[in-house]
Design a protein around this motif. Structure first.
Motif, PDB file in Angstrom:
ATOM      1  N   ARG A 119       0.834  -1.204   0.000  1.00 22.62           N
ATOM      2  CA  ARG A 119       0.000   0.000   0.000  1.00 22.62           C
ATOM      3  C   ARG A 119       0.868   1.253   0.000  1.00 22.62           C
ATOM      4  O   ARG A 119       0.533   2.266   0.620  1.00 22.62           O
ATOM      5  CB  ARG A 119      -0.944   0.026   1.202  1.00 22.62           C
ATOM      6  CG  ARG A 119      -1.814  -1.227   1.316  1.00 22.62           C
ATOM      7  CD  ARG A 119      -2.762  -1.153   2.490  1.00 22.62           C
ATOM      8  NE  ARG A 119      -3.821  -0.210   2.246  1.00 22.62           N
ATOM      9  CZ  ARG A 119      -4.981  -0.513   1.672  1.00 22.62           C
ATOM     10  NH1 ARG A 119      -5.212  -1.743   1.281  1.00 22.62           N
ATOM     11  NH2 ARG A 119      -5.894   0.395   1.488  1.00 22.62           N
TER      12      ARG A 119
ATOM     13  N   THR B  50      -3.398   2.495  -4.705  1.00 22.61           N
ATOM     14  CA  THR B  50      -2.847   1.145  -4.534  1.00 22.61           C
ATOM     15  C   THR B  50      -3.937   0.072  -4.669  1.00 22.61           C
ATOM     16  O   THR B  50      -3.646  -1.051  -5.061  1.00 22.61           O
ATOM     17  CB  THR B  50      -2.116   1.009  -3.179  1.00 22.61           C
ATOM     18  OG1 THR B  50      -2.959   1.510  -2.138  1.00 22.61           O
ATOM     19  CG2 THR B  50      -0.815   1.795  -3.187  1.00 22.61           C
ATOM     20  N   ASP B  51      -5.204   0.418  -4.390  1.00 22.09           N
ATOM     21  CA  ASP B  51      -6.291  -0.558  -4.584  1.00 22.09           C
ATOM     22  C   ASP B  51      -6.597  -0.763  -6.060  1.00 22.09           C
ATOM     23  O   ASP B  51      -7.061  -1.838  -6.457  1.00 22.09           O
ATOM     24  CB  ASP B  51      -7.564  -0.119  -3.842  1.00 22.09           C
ATOM     25  CG  ASP B  51      -7.477  -0.428  -2.354  1.00 22.09           C
ATOM     26  OD1 ASP B  51      -6.600  -1.211  -1.952  1.00 22.09           O
ATOM     27  OD2 ASP B  51      -8.287   0.130  -1.590  1.00 22.09           O
ATOM     28  N   LYS B  54      -4.045  -3.158  -7.132  1.00 20.50           N
ATOM     29  CA  LYS B  54      -4.359  -4.465  -6.554  1.00 20.50           C
ATOM     30  C   LYS B  54      -5.302  -5.260  -7.464  1.00 20.50           C
ATOM     31  O   LYS B  54      -5.182  -6.470  -7.604  1.00 20.50           O
ATOM     32  CB  LYS B  54      -5.016  -4.251  -5.199  1.00 20.50           C
ATOM     33  CG  LYS B  54      -4.901  -5.424  -4.275  1.00 20.50           C
ATOM     34  CD  LYS B  54      -5.293  -4.987  -2.864  1.00 20.50           C
ATOM     35  CE  LYS B  54      -4.927  -6.065  -1.876  1.00 20.50           C
ATOM     36  NZ  LYS B  54      -5.095  -5.571  -0.499  1.00 20.50           N
TER      37      LYS B  54
END
Lengths: 148, 148
Positions: A119, B50-51, B54
Motif C-alpha cells: 500500500r 494502490t487498490d 491491486k
C-alpha cells in the motif's frame, strides 16, 4: 519497461534534517512521502507526510480532532511552528514503515505488485550496492502503463 | 484559514465508473486517491491508487511480488489491461477506507489533526447537506501553513 526506465529523481532526506525542511519538500514537490537515506545513500525508511503533520499537531487534537476547534483560527494557522527544530529521525515512528525496494531491472508488474501489497505509492530503485538510484511513483507508473 | 479557503476541486468517481477511467484520473492528476461520491454528490469512500493496482495484479504476484519476475517484460508492461471493464465499486475493498470529512469552516489545525489521525493525505470538505464542495490535500495544506 524496467525500474530504471520508470524511475524519477525525488528529493531524499536524512534522519538529522530538520523535519520543517522535510515539510517544505513535501509541499514543493507534491509528494506522498519522502525517502529517508543513510550516509551511504541507501534507503532506510519512508517518512509519510501524515507523520510530519502528526509531529506538529498537539496530542489532544490527535486523540480527538474535534478538540482542535477550541483553538482560534490565527493560532491554528501557524500550527506547523510546533515542528520547531525537531528532526526527521524524531518524526519517524519507532516502527518506521519499511520502504519497498526493487532492483533496477524489476518489471512494471513487479513494481505494481509491490505497491499494491505494501500500500505504498512510492517504490525505491536501488543498484547492486543497495544505493538509491531513483524512485517509481504510483501515478508515474500508471501513466506509463496506460499509454495508448 | 478555513477548509473552504484551503479546498481545491479534485476529480471524483462513482461506484459504477470503470476502474480503468479511475486509473487514468489518478495518473493525469497526480493524486494519492480518488473521492467516491454517491448520486447526491456526497462522499462515501476513498479509492486509494494502490487498490486500483491491486485489482490489476494477479493474486499470486500480490502474495509474492518476486513471482512477478516469471512474467516476461512485454506482458508485464500491459498488466493494467487486466482491469478490463470492472468498476470502481468492485475495486473498493469490503471494508472501504472511510474518507475523512470536515465542514467548510474547519481550521487548518483541525484538518491536519484529521489527516494525521487517519493517515489520509486527502480530506473531503462538505456543506451542510454533506455534499462534497472540495478537498484539502496534504501538500496543499503544508504549502499554505508554511508560507512565510
Amino acid at each position: 519497461m524496467r525500474a530504471n526506465d520508470l524511475a524519477v529523481d525525488l528529493p531524499t532526506v536524512t534522519i538529522d534534517l530538520p523535519v520543517m525542511d522535510a515539510a517544505r519538500l513535501l509541499a514543493q514537490h507534491d509528494l506522498p512521502g519522502l525517502i529517508v537515506v543513510d550516509a551511504q545513500g541507501r534507503p532506510t525508511a519512508i517518512l509519510p507526510g501524515t507523520d510530519v503533520l502528526k509531529m506538529a499537531v498537539p496530542q489532544y487534537c490527535l486523540d480527538d480532532p474535534a478538540l482542535a476547534r477550541v483553538i482560534d483560527e490565527a493560532t491554528a494557522d501557524v500550527f506547523a511552528h510546533q515542528l520547531g527544530d525537531r528532526t526527521v529521525g524524531q518524526a519517524l515512528p519507532d516502527t518506521a514503515r519499511e520502504l519497498p525496494v526493487v532492483d533496477e531491472d524489476a518489471t512494471a508488474l513487479e513494481i505494481a505488485a509491490l505497491m499494491a501489497r505494501s500500500r505504498s505509492p512510492l517504490v525505491a530503485v536501488v543498484d547492486a550496492q543497495r544505493r538509491l538510484t531513483g524512485a517509481v511513483t504510483l501515478d508515474g507508473l500508471l501513466e506509463r502503463v496506460l499509454e495508448p
